[in-house]
Design an enzyme around this catalytic site. Structure first.
Site, PDB file in Angstrom:
ATOM      1  N   GLY A  21      13.450  20.906   4.576  1.00  0.00           N
ATOM      2  CA  GLY A  21      12.825  21.252   5.850  1.00  0.00           C
ATOM      3  C   GLY A  21      13.628  20.724   7.015  1.00  0.00           C
ATOM      4  N   GLU A  28       0.858  -1.187   0.000  1.00  0.00           N
ATOM      5  CA  GLU A  28       0.000   0.000   0.000  1.00  0.00           C
ATOM      6  C   GLU A  28       0.896   1.239   0.000  1.00  0.00           C
ATOM      7  OE1 GLU A  28      -3.243  -0.142  -0.470  1.00  0.00           O
ATOM      8  OE2 GLU A  28      -2.712   1.947  -0.736  1.00  0.00           O
ATOM      9  N   PHE A  29       0.525   2.235  -0.800  1.00  0.00           N
ATOM     10  CA  PHE A  29       1.383   3.421  -0.906  1.00  0.00           C
ATOM     11  C   PHE A  29       0.704   4.664  -0.360  1.00  0.00           C
ATOM     12  CE2 PHE A  29       2.503   0.387  -4.204  1.00  0.00           C
ATOM     13  CZ  PHE A  29       3.868   0.242  -3.988  1.00  0.00           C
ATOM     14  N   CYS A  86       6.455   5.645   8.642  1.00  0.00           N
ATOM     15  CA  CYS A  86       6.973   4.782   7.562  1.00  0.00           C
ATOM     16  C   CYS A  86       8.424   5.043   7.186  1.00  0.00           C
ATOM     17  CB  CYS A  86       6.095   4.938   6.331  1.00  0.00           C
ATOM     18  SG  CYS A  86       4.450   4.300   6.607  1.00  0.00           S
ATOM     19  N   ASN A 112       9.666   3.691  -0.721  1.00  0.00           N
ATOM     20  CA  ASN A 112       9.801   4.563   0.451  1.00  0.00           C
ATOM     21  C   ASN A 112      11.237   5.030   0.628  1.00  0.00           C
ATOM     22  OD1 ASN A 112       7.150   4.668   1.064  1.00  0.00           O
ATOM     23  ND2 ASN A 112       7.248   3.455   2.927  1.00  0.00           N
TER      24      ASN A 112
HETATM   25  C1  UDX Z   1       4.792   7.898   3.247  1.00  0.00           C
HETATM   26  C2  UDX Z   1       4.759   7.610   1.736  1.00  0.00           C
HETATM   27  O1  UDX Z   1       4.582   8.828   1.015  1.00  0.00           O
HETATM   28  C3  UDX Z   1       3.641   6.643   1.417  1.00  0.00           C
HETATM   29  O2  UDX Z   1       3.680   6.296   0.033  1.00  0.00           O
HETATM   30  C4  UDX Z   1       3.815   5.384   2.256  1.00  0.00           C
HETATM   31  O3  UDX Z   1       2.755   4.464   2.014  1.00  0.00           O
HETATM   32  C5  UDX Z   1       3.876   5.725   3.733  1.00  0.00           C
HETATM   33  O4  UDX Z   1       4.925   6.689   3.963  1.00  0.00           O
HETATM   34  P1  UDX Z   1       3.458   9.442   4.948  1.00  0.00           P
HETATM   35  O5  UDX Z   1       4.342   8.892   6.009  1.00  0.00           O
HETATM   36  O6  UDX Z   1       2.009   9.561   5.205  1.00  0.00           O
HETATM   37  O7  UDX Z   1       3.600   8.575   3.601  1.00  0.00           O
HETATM   38  O8  UDX Z   1       3.988  10.906   4.649  1.00  0.00           O
HETATM   39  P2  UDX Z   1       4.626  11.746   3.449  1.00  0.00           P
HETATM   40  O9  UDX Z   1       3.629  12.703   2.951  1.00  0.00           O
HETATM   41  O10 UDX Z   1       5.261  10.873   2.444  1.00  0.00           O
HETATM   42  O11 UDX Z   1       5.758  12.533   4.264  1.00  0.00           O
HETATM   43  C6  UDX Z   1       6.738  11.840   5.019  1.00  0.00           C
HETATM   44  C7  UDX Z   1       7.670  12.811   5.697  1.00  0.00           C
HETATM   45  O12 UDX Z   1       8.498  13.473   4.749  1.00  0.00           O
HETATM   46  C8  UDX Z   1       6.954  13.937   6.461  1.00  0.00           C
HETATM   47  O13 UDX Z   1       7.642  14.189   7.666  1.00  0.00           O
HETATM   48  C9  UDX Z   1       7.044  15.123   5.505  1.00  0.00           C
HETATM   49  O14 UDX Z   1       6.982  16.359   6.173  1.00  0.00           O
HETATM   50  C10 UDX Z   1       8.416  14.871   4.888  1.00  0.00           C
HETATM   51  N1  UDX Z   1       8.579  15.475   3.546  1.00  0.00           N
HETATM   52  C11 UDX Z   1       7.809  15.059   2.513  1.00  0.00           C
HETATM   53  C12 UDX Z   1       9.559  16.431   3.360  1.00  0.00           C
HETATM   54  O15 UDX Z   1      10.275  16.810   4.297  1.00  0.00           O
HETATM   55  N2  UDX Z   1       9.737  16.949   2.099  1.00  0.00           N
HETATM   56  C13 UDX Z   1       8.995  16.556   1.034  1.00  0.00           C
HETATM   57  O16 UDX Z   1       9.222  17.076  -0.077  1.00  0.00           O
HETATM   58  C14 UDX Z   1       8.000  15.589   1.234  1.00  0.00           C
END
Ligand code: UDX
Length: 472
Positions: A276, A154-155, A283, A231
């Site tokens: 950031g 799942e993504f 995850c 991931n």
């Molecule tokens: C992630 C994957 O995107 C998803 O496909 C997988 O199934 C689960 O893990 P999620 O953990 O919900 O999803 O968050 P995501 O939106 O991917 O962000 C993860 C982290 O990266 C956050 O802390 C976010 O702030 C950070 N992030 C994301 C950045 O610092 N910069 C970015 O450009 C994108």
């Protein structure tokens, strides 16, 4: 809609609960099983358990009808054609995924099987897990012809999980038998045929009847690797842009311009290039560590991933250094903190870089007034309110009489603050933005000293004098 299929989903966490309601939305009959009776009772009684868009609506639509909640895995196994395992795979001390919950579920399924079932790994698991599940079923006396194990990673992202599930970029099915592959194809047929998108009140998103999502059929091992590699690659992209942002700070360049410049190359793409305070969540940190450990166990050097983790850890320390550079000393400073969740639009604080930064600042002797639109309740469980830490009702109260305001989570509402009001609220007009939510030019025009990530610091263009005297 295509023919409904009886499905069991084991685990009612983010992935399990979202999968359960989305399968119901696709027309299937679902039993969601959890061994935590309190959770099951709460779900039966109308609780949603997690903060997720569309989840309350879908639960209202299907609760106790097309989605039933129970603790009895044996009954769910007997009643279902496919059993999705969506239990936790926490990180063990060595970085490996701890698969004991998956194993326990497999053993329990083994005890109740009497007709053919497809057992589906939905949790993120290392390559070879499907073989272990198969072996464990066989060891528990289940005839090999009574089941297949497939991988269907799942993504979904938290905050947009329901839309991600129903409008996926791709559906990955790793199956080594045609029989199992065909069950999964039937389950996803409402999406892959486009039928779902024609339905009245379908959840909207990027897929349409003309452009339904593709289903990618692979071997089970490839599917397991696809999830970890996806991931890890996204985490790598974030660490890469964070390293570039540090370079931009040193060279007095602007990382937003650089990210746009590289992201417009279609081979690179613009997403996941936001610098950031580092990635967090349930995850990325866990999956990068698990993938690194898988590589190690298979004798493959993947030190690149250790570097990804190192950059991610350093990003929080760099942020603290930035706060120090703006305030000179930290002991006794009053700071407003906006954001505690690991990202915007969620109440999840697992591995949140914001919480880590708050802890580091408290250890430095700062006092903090923190606000998050959804994550304060959960944060209070790990960081109780005390003399040096207060939880407040909104962003302006957090900023009130503070030496600086720190932005740690990218909630959309934090990007829309009334700057004039904020200016008057702070003791000193200093904003340190870990998420680059504002244009430095605009901040300096509004009288702020503004430090962000990978962009030149902005100083007030107008002398608006200290806030306290501006108010008097
Ligand atoms: C992630 C994957 O995107 C998803 O496909 C997988 O199934 C689960 O893990 P999620 O953990 O919900 O999803 O968050 P995501 O939106 O991917 O962000 C993860 C982290 O990266 C956050 O802390 C976010 O702030 C950070 N992030 C994301 C950045 O610092 N910069 C970015 O450009 C994108």
């Amino acid at each position: 809609m295509s023919e409904p299929i009886k499905i069991a989903v084991v685990g009612s966490g983010y992935v399990g609960l979202v999968a359960a309601v989305c399968f119901a939305e696709m027309g299937h009959e679902v039993i969601c099983v959890d061994n935590d009776e309190r959770k099951v009772v709460a779900l039966q009684g109308g609780d949603t358990l997690i903060h997720e868009n569309y989840l309350p609506e879908l639960l209202d639509r299907y609760r106790n009808t097309r989605v039933r909640f129970m603790t009895d895995l044996a009954e769910a196994t007997r009643e279902s054609e496919a059993i999705f395992i969506a239990v936790g795979t926490p990180q063990s001390e060595t970085g490996d995924a701890d698969l004991s919950y998956v194993e326990a579920v497999a053993c329990e399924i083994a005890r109740s099987i009497s007709s053919y079932k497809v057992i589906v790994e939905k949790s993120t698991v290392p390559v070879y897990t499907n073989e272990w599940v198969r072996r464990s079923m066989e060891r528990n006396g289940v005839d090999r012809h009574l089941f297949d194990v497939v991988s269907n990673p799942e993504f979904l992202r938290e905050g947009t999980a329901v839309a991600d599930f129903l409008h996926p970029d791709r559906i990955v099915v790793g199956a080594d038998s045609e029989r199992a592959a065909s069950v999964l194809s039937r389950i996803y047929a409402p999406l892959t045929s486009g039928q779902y998108y024609e339905k009245e009140a379908a959840i909207s998103g990027c897929c349409t009847v003309a452009e339904p999502p593709p289903l990618l059929l692979t071997s089970t091992k490839s599917a397991e690797i696809i999830k970890h590699a996806s991931n890890a690659f996204l985490a790598l992209k974030i660490s890469f842009i964070n390293a570039v942002s540090n370079l931009c700070e040193a060279a007095d360049a602007n990382v937003e311009q650089v990210a746009r410049g590289i992201g417009l190359d279609s081979r690179i793409g613009p997403k996941f290039l936001r610098p950031g305070i580092g990635y967090g969540g349930s995850c990325f940190p866990k999956d990068v560590a698990a993938f690194r450990s898988v590589a190690e166990q298979l004798g493959i050097n993947f030190d690149l991933l250790a570097e990804v983790e190192k950059i991610n850890g350093l990003q929080k320390k760099r942020f603290i250094a930035k706060v120090r550079s703006a305030l000179w000393t930290l002991r006794g400073k009053r700071l407003g903190v906006l954001g505690l969740a690991f990202k915007g639009d969620t109440d999840d604080i697992r591995e949140s870089p914001a919480i880590e930064i708050v802890k580091l600042l408290l250890a430095e002797g700062c006092s903090i007034a923190a606000f998050d639109p959804a994550a304060m309740k959960r944060t209070q469980e790990v960081l109780p309110q005390g003399n040096c830490l207060r939880y407040v009702a909104d962003a302006y109260e957090a900023a009130s009489d503070c030496d600086a305001l720190l932005i740690l989570t990218d909630w959309p509402e934090f990007a829309r603050l009334d700057l004039e009001r904020l200016y008057k609220t702070l003791r000193y007009p200093i904003v340190i933005d870990g998420r680059n939510l504002y244009d430095p030019q605009v901040m300096s025009e509004n009288g702020f000293t503004y430090l962000s990530t990978g962009r030149p610091a902005a100083n007030p263009v107008r002398d608006l004098s200290p806030v306290a005297s501006a108010q008097s």
